[in-house]
Each structure stands twice: as structure tokens, then as C-alpha cells.
Scaffold this motif. Structure first.
Motif, short mmCIF file in Angstrom:
data_model
loop_
_atom_site.label_atom_id
_atom_site.label_comp_id
_atom_site.label_asym_id
_atom_site.label_seq_id
_atom_site.Cartn_x
_atom_site.Cartn_y
_atom_site.Cartn_z
N PRO A 1 0.72 -1.34 0.02
CA PRO A 1 -0.07 0.03 -0.12
C PRO A 1 0.97 1.20 -0.08
CG PRO A 1 0.21 -0.89 2.19
CD PRO A 1 0.74 -1.99 1.22
N THR A 2 0.48 2.27 -0.74
CA THR A 2 1.02 3.69 -0.60
C THR A 2 -0.13 4.69 -1.27
OG1 THR A 2 2.81 4.87 -1.61
CG2 THR A 2 1.66 3.25 -3.33
N ASP A 3 0.14 5.97 -0.87
CA ASP A 3 -0.48 7.03 -1.35
C ASP A 3 -0.46 7.28 -2.64
OD1 ASP A 3 -2.07 9.20 -1.76
OD2 ASP A 3 -1.29 10.27 -0.17
N ILE A 4 -1.29 6.49 -3.84
CA ILE A 4 -0.83 6.64 -4.93
C ILE A 4 -0.82 8.05 -5.63
CG2 ILE A 4 -1.79 5.85 -7.52
CD1 ILE A 4 -2.57 3.03 -5.95
N GLY A 5 -1.72 8.70 -5.26
CA GLY A 5 -2.09 10.15 -5.87
C GLY A 5 -0.90 10.99 -5.34
N ALA A 6 -0.15 10.90 -4.30
CA ALA A 6 1.03 11.89 -3.79
C ALA A 6 2.08 11.31 -4.59
CB ALA A 6 1.23 11.42 -2.26
N ARG A 7 2.28 9.85 -4.88
CA ARG A 7 3.37 9.57 -5.40
C ARG A 7 3.28 9.96 -7.05
NH1 ARG A 7 6.10 4.78 -3.05
NH2 ARG A 7 7.87 5.63 -4.45
N CYS A 8 2.29 9.84 -7.44
CA CYS A 8 2.20 10.38 -8.98
C CYS A 8 2.39 11.76 -8.90
CB CYS A 8 0.53 10.06 -9.52
SG CYS A 8 0.51 8.19 -9.76
N ASN A 9 1.86 12.65 -8.19
CA ASN A 9 2.25 14.00 -7.99
C ASN A 9 3.55 14.39 -7.74
OD1 ASN A 9 -0.54 14.95 -8.50
ND2 ASN A 9 -1.07 15.10 -6.14
N ALA A 10 4.29 13.53 -7.07
CA ALA A 10 5.68 13.95 -6.85
C ALA A 10 6.50 13.64 -8.03
CB ALA A 10 6.16 12.96 -5.70
N VAL A 11 5.92 12.38 -8.92
CA VAL A 11 6.60 12.05 -10.08
C VAL A 11 6.58 13.15 -11.21
CG1 VAL A 11 6.55 10.45 -11.99
CG2 VAL A 11 6.69 9.53 -9.62
N ARG A 12 5.21 13.45 -11.29
CA ARG A 12 4.85 14.74 -12.35
C ARG A 12 5.69 15.81 -11.95
NH1 ARG A 12 -0.36 13.54 -10.60
NH2 ARG A 12 -1.40 12.10 -12.21
N ARG A 13 5.72 16.33 -10.86
CA ARG A 13 6.47 17.48 -10.32
C ARG A 13 8.04 17.62 -10.74
NH1 ARG A 13 3.91 18.53 -5.89
NH2 ARG A 13 5.15 16.97 -4.99
N HIS A 14 8.68 16.33 -10.29
CA HIS A 14 10.10 16.21 -10.44
C HIS A 14 10.33 15.97 -12.01
CE1 HIS A 14 14.22 15.48 -8.82
NE2 HIS A 14 14.11 14.35 -9.58
N VAL A 15 9.50 15.33 -12.69
CA VAL A 15 9.96 15.18 -13.83
C VAL A 15 10.07 16.50 -14.73
CG1 VAL A 15 9.06 14.11 -16.30
CG2 VAL A 15 9.25 12.53 -14.14
N ALA A 16 8.75 17.33 -14.65
CA ALA A 16 8.48 18.63 -15.23
C ALA A 16 9.61 19.36 -14.85
CB ALA A 16 7.24 19.29 -14.75
N GLU A 17 10.36 19.58 -13.60
CA GLU A 17 11.20 20.28 -13.13
C GLU A 17 12.68 19.75 -13.86
OE1 GLU A 17 11.34 20.02 -8.78
OE2 GLU A 17 9.43 21.26 -8.84
#
Length: 127
Positions: A77-93
Motif C-alpha cells: 500500500p502507498t498513497d498513489i495520488g501523492a506518489r504520482c504528483n511527486a513524479v509529475r512535479r520532479h519530471v517536469a522540473e
């Protein structure tokens, strides 16, 4: 433009300063941007589940804009939404910082969830 010359006594033809826009262009291949995006996703997800396939990305570049699609696997289990947001933000940066391209869209596809065994401390109650 002011002509630029060499040292005194130089008989060569004077050099002229060339405007930045007239020197040419640098084109970064889509596959290079995709590799940058995949590496950024790995950085954002560190550590990956033990048997997970590393993230991979596809990119469509149009002018100075990159649209990124990242495929990844997460532990559960993990917070899927938070992990996806972190990926989106880091990839864009990272794509913006390393290529200078605008990244208006990062789409995250979760390919698989890996069941991560819970530790005794994470289970809550212990006797």
C-alpha cells in the motif's frame, strides 16, 4: 555589430560577432528527453519495489514544448495520488532544467502495484 579583430599585426580577415539567433540551433531528440524523464521518475520514486521494472517514458516534442508520458510500477500500500504528483512535479522540473523545454503535461500510467510486506511497526498493534 562591431568587427572583432585579432592581436596587433594580425593580417587575417577581421572577425565579426554573430548574433545568437543566426549561429544555428540545437535540437534535442525525443528519445533523449524520454531518457531524462525516465531517470527523473526513478529519482522521485526512490526506492523502487524489489521486483519492479524501472520507469520508462515516451515524449512528444513540438517546438520548445515536451509532453511526457511516464509508465511506472509502485509498491502497495502507498498513497498513489501523492506518489504520482511527486513524479509529475520532479519530471517536469528536471526536463525543464536540463533541456530548457516547457513541460505543460506529464501523464503517469501505473502499470503494476507490488505488494510490499508490512513490518511489525507499520501494522499498528503489537503484543
Amino acid at each position: 555589430m562591431t568587427p572583432v579583430t585579432g592581436p596587433p599585426g594580425d593580417t587575417r580577415r577581421p572577425l565579426t560577432a554573430v548574433e545568437a539567433g543566426a549561429r544555428g540551433a540545437t535540437r534535442i531528440a525525443d528519445r533523449v528527453v524520454a531518457k531524462i524523464a525516465a531517470q527523473a521518475a526513478r529519482e522521485a520514486l526512490d526506492p523502487l519495489p524489489p521486483d519492479a521494472v524501472p520507469p520508462h517514458a515516451t515524449v512528444v516534442v513540438h517546438h520548445e514544448t515536451a509532453r511526457v508520458r511516464v509508465h511506472l510500477e509502485l509498491g502497495y500500500p502507498t498513497d498513489i495520488g501523492a506518489r504520482c504528483n511527486a513524479v509529475r512535479r520532479h519530471v517536469a522540473e528536471r526536463v525543464d532544467a536540463l533541456t530548457g523545454m516547457e513541460v505543460p503535461e506529464v501523464t503517469v500510467h501505473i502499470e503494476r502495484l507490488h505488494l510490499v510486506p508490512a513490518t511489525a511497526a507499520a501494522q499498528g498493534r503489537t503484543r
